[in-house]
Design an enzyme around this catalytic site. Structure first.
Site, PDB file in Angstrom:
ATOM      1  N   ARG A 165       0.822  -1.228   0.000  1.00 54.74           N
ATOM      2  CA  ARG A 165       0.000   0.000   0.000  1.00 54.74           C
ATOM      3  C   ARG A 165       0.850   1.269   0.000  1.00 54.74           C
ATOM      4  O   ARG A 165       0.501   2.269   0.625  1.00 54.74           O
ATOM      5  CB  ARG A 165      -0.956   0.042   1.194  1.00 54.74           C
ATOM      6  CG  ARG A 165      -1.875  -1.140   1.303  1.00 54.74           C
ATOM      7  CD  ARG A 165      -2.988  -1.105   0.264  1.00 54.74           C
ATOM      8  NE  ARG A 165      -3.941  -2.164   0.543  1.00 54.74           N
ATOM      9  CZ  ARG A 165      -3.816  -3.419   0.098  1.00 54.74           C
ATOM     10  NH1 ARG A 165      -2.806  -3.765  -0.680  1.00 54.74           N
ATOM     11  NH2 ARG A 165      -4.722  -4.324   0.414  1.00 54.74           N
ATOM     12  N   SER A 236     -11.063   0.500   2.904  1.00 56.11           N
ATOM     13  CA  SER A 236     -10.403   0.313   4.206  1.00 56.11           C
ATOM     14  C   SER A 236      -9.913   1.666   4.702  1.00 56.11           C
ATOM     15  O   SER A 236      -9.182   2.352   4.002  1.00 56.11           O
ATOM     16  CB  SER A 236      -9.202  -0.626   4.069  1.00 56.11           C
ATOM     17  OG  SER A 236      -9.611  -1.857   3.547  1.00 56.11           O
ATOM     18  N   GLU A 335      -5.381   4.980   5.988  1.00 54.69           N
ATOM     19  CA  GLU A 335      -4.987   4.715   4.597  1.00 54.69           C
ATOM     20  C   GLU A 335      -5.336   5.852   3.624  1.00 54.69           C
ATOM     21  O   GLU A 335      -4.487   6.264   2.837  1.00 54.69           O
ATOM     22  CB  GLU A 335      -5.609   3.394   4.120  1.00 54.69           C
ATOM     23  CG  GLU A 335      -5.140   3.004   2.727  1.00 54.69           C
ATOM     24  CD  GLU A 335      -5.654   1.647   2.286  1.00 54.69           C
ATOM     25  OE1 GLU A 335      -5.154   0.648   2.790  1.00 54.69           O
ATOM     26  OE2 GLU A 335      -6.558   1.595   1.439  1.00 54.69           O
TER      27      GLU A 335
HETATM   28  P1  FAD Z   1      -8.174   9.493  -5.472  1.00 57.56           P
HETATM   29  O1  FAD Z   1      -8.912   9.117  -4.250  1.00 57.56           O
HETATM   30  O2  FAD Z   1      -8.739  10.541  -6.316  1.00 57.56           O
HETATM   31  O3  FAD Z   1      -6.693   9.911  -5.067  1.00 57.56           O
HETATM   32  C1  FAD Z   1      -5.945   9.146  -4.164  1.00 57.56           C
HETATM   33  C2  FAD Z   1      -4.551   9.760  -4.072  1.00 57.56           C
HETATM   34  O4  FAD Z   1      -3.876   9.605  -5.314  1.00 57.56           O
HETATM   35  C3  FAD Z   1      -4.575  11.268  -3.812  1.00 57.56           C
HETATM   36  O5  FAD Z   1      -3.476  11.586  -3.011  1.00 57.56           O
HETATM   37  C4  FAD Z   1      -4.398  11.886  -5.190  1.00 57.56           C
HETATM   38  O6  FAD Z   1      -3.758  13.155  -5.146  1.00 57.56           O
HETATM   39  C5  FAD Z   1      -3.490  10.875  -5.848  1.00 57.56           C
HETATM   40  N1  FAD Z   1      -3.680  10.797  -7.289  1.00 57.56           N
HETATM   41  C6  FAD Z   1      -4.792  10.400  -7.951  1.00 57.56           C
HETATM   42  N2  FAD Z   1      -4.566  10.387  -9.278  1.00 57.56           N
HETATM   43  C7  FAD Z   1      -3.289  10.796  -9.456  1.00 57.56           C
HETATM   44  C8  FAD Z   1      -2.471  10.999 -10.594  1.00 57.56           C
HETATM   45  N3  FAD Z   1      -2.917  10.777 -11.845  1.00 57.56           N
HETATM   46  N4  FAD Z   1      -1.190  11.445 -10.410  1.00 57.56           N
HETATM   47  C9  FAD Z   1      -0.711  11.681  -9.149  1.00 57.56           C
HETATM   48  N5  FAD Z   1      -1.444  11.501  -8.035  1.00 57.56           N
HETATM   49  C10 FAD Z   1      -2.718  11.057  -8.186  1.00 57.56           C
HETATM   50  N6  FAD Z   1      -7.719   0.129  -2.509  1.00 57.56           N
HETATM   51  C11 FAD Z   1      -6.967  -0.988  -2.613  1.00 57.56           C
HETATM   52  O7  FAD Z   1      -5.726  -0.910  -2.664  1.00 57.56           O
HETATM   53  N7  FAD Z   1      -7.531  -2.224  -2.654  1.00 57.56           N
HETATM   54  C12 FAD Z   1      -8.863  -2.397  -2.603  1.00 57.56           C
HETATM   55  O8  FAD Z   1      -9.337  -3.514  -2.669  1.00 57.56           O
HETATM   56  C13 FAD Z   1      -9.688  -1.233  -2.475  1.00 57.56           C
HETATM   57  N8  FAD Z   1     -11.019  -1.366  -2.361  1.00 57.56           N
HETATM   58  C14 FAD Z   1     -11.799  -0.253  -2.196  1.00 57.56           C
HETATM   59  C15 FAD Z   1     -13.177  -0.423  -2.058  1.00 57.56           C
HETATM   60  C16 FAD Z   1     -13.998   0.679  -1.900  1.00 57.56           C
HETATM   61  C17 FAD Z   1     -15.485   0.482  -1.750  1.00 57.56           C
HETATM   62  C18 FAD Z   1     -13.435   1.981  -1.908  1.00 57.56           C
HETATM   63  C19 FAD Z   1     -14.312   3.193  -1.790  1.00 57.56           C
HETATM   64  C20 FAD Z   1     -12.070   2.158  -2.027  1.00 57.56           C
HETATM   65  C21 FAD Z   1     -11.235   1.036  -2.171  1.00 57.56           C
HETATM   66  N9  FAD Z   1      -9.838   1.160  -2.302  1.00 57.56           N
HETATM   67  C22 FAD Z   1      -9.063   0.037  -2.430  1.00 57.56           C
HETATM   68  C23 FAD Z   1      -9.211   2.483  -2.280  1.00 57.56           C
HETATM   69  C24 FAD Z   1      -9.224   3.188  -3.674  1.00 57.56           C
HETATM   70  O9  FAD Z   1     -10.203   2.646  -4.509  1.00 57.56           O
HETATM   71  C25 FAD Z   1      -7.869   3.103  -4.368  1.00 57.56           C
HETATM   72  O10 FAD Z   1      -6.857   3.647  -3.559  1.00 57.56           O
HETATM   73  C26 FAD Z   1      -7.870   3.818  -5.720  1.00 57.56           C
HETATM   74  O11 FAD Z   1      -6.675   3.567  -6.396  1.00 57.56           O
HETATM   75  C27 FAD Z   1      -8.067   5.336  -5.598  1.00 57.56           C
HETATM   76  O12 FAD Z   1      -8.281   5.847  -6.894  1.00 57.56           O
HETATM   77  P2  FAD Z   1      -8.901   7.279  -7.136  1.00 57.56           P
HETATM   78  O13 FAD Z   1      -8.797   7.579  -8.573  1.00 57.56           O
HETATM   79  O14 FAD Z   1     -10.243   7.352  -6.547  1.00 57.56           O
HETATM   80  O15 FAD Z   1      -7.864   8.187  -6.325  1.00 57.56           O
HETATM   81  P1  NAP Z   2     -10.480 -10.578   3.997  1.00 55.58           P
HETATM   82  O1  NAP Z   2     -10.335 -11.474   2.830  1.00 55.58           O
HETATM   83  O2  NAP Z   2     -11.608 -10.753   4.959  1.00 55.58           O
HETATM   84  O3  NAP Z   2      -9.123 -10.547   4.828  1.00 55.58           O
HETATM   85  C1  NAP Z   2      -9.006  -9.724   5.995  1.00 55.58           C
HETATM   86  C2  NAP Z   2      -7.600  -9.187   6.009  1.00 55.58           C
HETATM   87  O4  NAP Z   2      -6.686 -10.259   6.146  1.00 55.58           O
HETATM   88  C3  NAP Z   2      -7.306  -8.493   4.722  1.00 55.58           C
HETATM   89  O5  NAP Z   2      -7.108  -7.160   5.047  1.00 55.58           O
HETATM   90  C4  NAP Z   2      -6.096  -9.200   4.139  1.00 55.58           C
HETATM   91  O6  NAP Z   2      -4.961  -8.394   3.991  1.00 55.58           O
HETATM   92  C5  NAP Z   2      -5.704 -10.250   5.140  1.00 55.58           C
HETATM   93  N1  NAP Z   2      -5.643 -11.583   4.488  1.00 55.58           N
HETATM   94  C6  NAP Z   2      -6.670 -12.431   4.257  1.00 55.58           C
HETATM   95  N2  NAP Z   2      -6.204 -13.565   3.701  1.00 55.58           N
HETATM   96  C7  NAP Z   2      -4.874 -13.426   3.588  1.00 55.58           C
HETATM   97  C8  NAP Z   2      -3.841 -14.261   3.066  1.00 55.58           C
HETATM   98  N3  NAP Z   2      -4.101 -15.489   2.580  1.00 55.58           N
HETATM   99  N4  NAP Z   2      -2.578 -13.788   3.070  1.00 55.58           N
HETATM  100  C9  NAP Z   2      -2.296 -12.565   3.549  1.00 55.58           C
HETATM  101  N5  NAP Z   2      -3.234 -11.718   4.042  1.00 55.58           N
HETATM  102  C10 NAP Z   2      -4.508 -12.155   4.075  1.00 55.58           C
HETATM  103  O7  NAP Z   2     -10.503  -9.059   3.494  1.00 55.58           O
HETATM  104  P2  NAP Z   2     -11.646  -8.228   2.812  1.00 55.58           P
HETATM  105  O8  NAP Z   2     -11.941  -7.084   3.662  1.00 55.58           O
HETATM  106  O9  NAP Z   2     -12.768  -9.110   2.343  1.00 55.58           O
HETATM  107  O10 NAP Z   2     -10.872  -7.692   1.518  1.00 55.58           O
HETATM  108  C11 NAP Z   2     -10.481  -8.582   0.494  1.00 55.58           C
HETATM  109  C12 NAP Z   2      -9.313  -7.987  -0.252  1.00 55.58           C
HETATM  110  O11 NAP Z   2      -9.703  -6.719  -0.816  1.00 55.58           O
HETATM  111  C13 NAP Z   2      -8.118  -7.703   0.653  1.00 55.58           C
HETATM  112  O12 NAP Z   2      -6.951  -7.985  -0.059  1.00 55.58           O
HETATM  113  C14 NAP Z   2      -8.224  -6.232   0.946  1.00 55.58           C
HETATM  114  O13 NAP Z   2      -6.963  -5.597   1.141  1.00 55.58           O
HETATM  115  C15 NAP Z   2      -8.873  -5.700  -0.320  1.00 55.58           C
HETATM  116  N6  NAP Z   2      -9.643  -4.498   0.008  1.00 55.58           N
HETATM  117  C16 NAP Z   2      -8.951  -3.335   0.195  1.00 55.58           C
HETATM  118  C17 NAP Z   2      -9.632  -2.158   0.477  1.00 55.58           C
HETATM  119  C18 NAP Z   2      -8.882  -0.873   0.603  1.00 55.58           C
HETATM  120  O14 NAP Z   2      -9.526   0.173   0.603  1.00 55.58           O
HETATM  121  N7  NAP Z   2      -7.584  -0.876   0.720  1.00 55.58           N
HETATM  122  C19 NAP Z   2     -11.016  -2.183   0.614  1.00 55.58           C
HETATM  123  C20 NAP Z   2     -11.678  -3.389   0.447  1.00 55.58           C
HETATM  124  C21 NAP Z   2     -10.987  -4.547   0.140  1.00 55.58           C
HETATM  125  P3  NAP Z   2      -4.671  -7.417   2.752  1.00 55.58           P
HETATM  126  O15 NAP Z   2      -5.550  -6.252   2.981  1.00 55.58           O
HETATM  127  O16 NAP Z   2      -3.246  -7.085   2.949  1.00 55.58           O
HETATM  128  O17 NAP Z   2      -4.946  -8.144   1.494  1.00 55.58           O
END
Ligand code: FAD
Ligand code: NAP
Length: 339
Positions: A165, A236, A335
C-alpha cells in the site's frame, strides 16, 4: 490550457459523498496541458492537489487553490509478443472498466483487482492490492509530469518503490502527476486463489478462468463491501499493521484468536495483523457516531450515513486508533489521503 472551473462541486467525485467545493478546478484531458496549468498555479502562489476518482481521500468542505481532475482517457495495446503484452492506459480511465477491457482482450492478470473504485492513474499511488495481488507487479513503467524538473518523465517500475500500500508517489505526493501507466501482462497465467474467500468460491471445481475469477471477486466484494453510491466510504480506512514477530507472539499469548498472516519473506520475521479483527474485538464494529460509523459487515471500513464530513470521520478514526492502541499497543495508520 483547460478552462478554470470556479467553485466546482466534488460531491460526486469523493466516494464518502461529502459536500466539498473546489475553489478552482481544471479537468486535465491531455498530459500536455499540465505544464501551463502548473505554471499558472505557481505564479499565483496557489496550493494545489490532484484528484482521480476521489475514492481514497478525505476532503474538507473547501479545497482552496487549484484541484487538477485527472481525466486523461484512452487505452491500447502498445506491444505484444509470445511472452506477453504491454498495455498503455490514460490516468483518467476507470480502473474496473480497464480490468474488464483487459479480459475482453484475452489478457488475464488483473482479475483479482476487479471492482476497486477509482482511476488507473491513482492505482500506482498506494500500489492497490486485493486478494493477494498488487498492481505494482504488473506495471512496466509510468509516464508522469515531474513537478521538480517541470518535464514529462518515464519511470520504470523498479524506480517506483512499490511496497505494501505504498510507493514513491505516496511518499512524495507533490512530485509526480501520473498521466499514463504501461502495464505488462505476461502470456503465462494461472489463477491466484490464496485468499480464503476466493479459494472457497472454487473449492472442488476445475481451475477457473480469469473471467471466472473476476466474477467471483466481484460477487465477494459486492457481498462484503458497501457500494459508495449507496453508502459513502473510502474502502479500508486503516492499513493492516505490520509488526515484528516478537510483538506478534506476545500479542498471541494475550489474544489467542488474533487474526494475522505472514508478511513477505519469512526470513524477515514480520507479521501482518488484521486491523478489522482488532477493531471488531474492541467492540467497535457497527458503532455509529452521528452521521458516520464503522460498517457493520467490515470493521475496516468507515461510512458516511449522510451529512458527515472530514472532521466527523476523522474524530471517529481517532476514537478507534486510541482504543486499538490501548488494547493491543498497536498503532493503526489511516490509509486514505487527508487534505
Ligand atoms: P483518489 O482518491 O482521487 O486519489 C488518491 C490519491 O492519489 C490522492 O493523493 C491523489 O492526489 C493521488 N492521485 C490520484 N490520481 C493521481 C495521478 N494521476 N497522479 C498523481 N497523483 C494522483 N484500494 C486498494 O488498494 N484495494 C482495494 O481492494 C480497495 N477497495 C476499495 C473499495 C472501496 C469500496 C473503496 C471506496 C475504495 C477502495 N480502495 C481500495 C481504495 C481506492 O479505490 C484506491 O486507492 C484507488 O486507487 C483510488 O483511486 P482514485 O482515482 O479514486 O484516487
Ligand atoms: P479478507 O479477505 O476478509 O481478509 C481480511 C484481512 O486479512 C485483509 O485485510 C487481508 O490483507 C488479510 N488476508 C486475508 N487472507 C490473507 C492471506 N491469505 N494472506 C495474507 N493476508 C490475508 O478481506 P476483505 O476485507 O474481504 O478484503 C479482500 C481484499 O480486498 C483484501 O486484499 C483487501 O486488502 C482488499 N480491500 C482493500 C480495500 C482498501 O480500501 N484498501 C477495501 C476493500 C478490500 P490485505 O488487505 O493485505 O490483502
Amino acid at each position: 490550457m483547460p478552462a478554470m472551473l470556479p467553485d466546482f462541486s466534488l460531491r460526486a467525485r469523493n466516494s464518502f459523498g461529502f459536500e466539498v467545493l473546489a475553489e478552482q478546478a481544471y479537468s486535465i484531458t491531455d498530459a500536455e496541458q499540465i505544464g501551463a496549468v502548473m505554471e499558472a498555479i505557481e505564479s499565483a502562489g496557489l496550493p494545489w492537489r490532484v484528484l482521480g476518482g476521489g475514492s481514497n481521500v478525505v476532503l474538507p468542505p473547501t479545497l482552496s487553490g487549484a484541484t487538477l481532475l485527472m481525466d486523461i482517457a484512452g487505452q491500447a495495446i502498445s506491444q505484444q509478443d509470445e511472452c506477453g503484452t504491454v498495455v498503455s492506459v490514460g490516468a483518467g480511465v476507470n480502473w474496473h472498466d480497464f480490468v474488464i477491457w483487459t479480459l475482453d482482450q484475452s489478457l488475464p492478470g488483473l482479475e483479482n483487482l476487479a471492482l476497486i473504485p477509482g482511476t488507473v492513474g491513482a492505482a500506482p499511488i498506494q500500489n492497490i492490492g486485493a486478494y493477494g495481488v498488487e498492481v505494482g507487479g504488473n506495471i512496466q513503467s509510468i509516464e508522469a509530469y515531474d513537478c521538480h524538473s517541470k518535464t514529462m518523465v518515464t519511470l520504470p517500475a523498479s524506480e517506483c518503490a512499490f511496497t505494501y500500500r505504498n510507493s514513491i508517489f505516496k511518499a512524495h505526493p507533490k512530485r509526480y502527476i501520473i498521466t499514463r501507466v504501461h502495464f505488462y501482462l505476461p502470456a503465462a497465467w494461472s489463477p491466484r486463489l490464496r485468499y480464503a474467500d476466493l479459494a472457497a468460491a472454487f473449492a472442488n471445481r476445475h481451475a477457473p478462468t480469469a473471467e471466472e475469477v473476476m466474477v467471483a471477486v466481484c460477487k465477494i466484494r459486492n457481498h462484503k463491501l458497501p457500494d459508495p453510491k449507496l453508502i459513502g466510504n473510502a474502502g479500508s480506512f486503516f492499513q493492516n499493521p505490520i509488526v515484528e514477530n516478537a510483538q506478534y507472539l506476545a500479542l498471541l499469548k494475550q489474544f489467542p484468536e488474533l487474526v494475522s498472516y505472514p508478511e513477505g519473506d519469512e526470513r524477515e520475521g514480520k507479521r501482518k495483523l488484521a486491523a478489522g479483527w482488532m477493531i471488531d474485538h474492541c467492540g467497535l464494529k457497527g458503532k455509529r457516531d452521528g452521521a458516520v460509523g464503522v460498517y457493520q459487515h467490515q470493521a475496516l471500513v468507515l461510512v458516511n450515513h449522510g451529512g458527515g464530513n472530514a472532521d466527523s470521520v476523522l474524530a471517529l478514526a481517532k476514537t478507534i486508533q486510541d482504543k486499538v492502541q490501548d488494547t493491543f499497543g498497536v498503532a493503526l495508520l489511516i490509509e486514505p489521503i487527508r487534505y
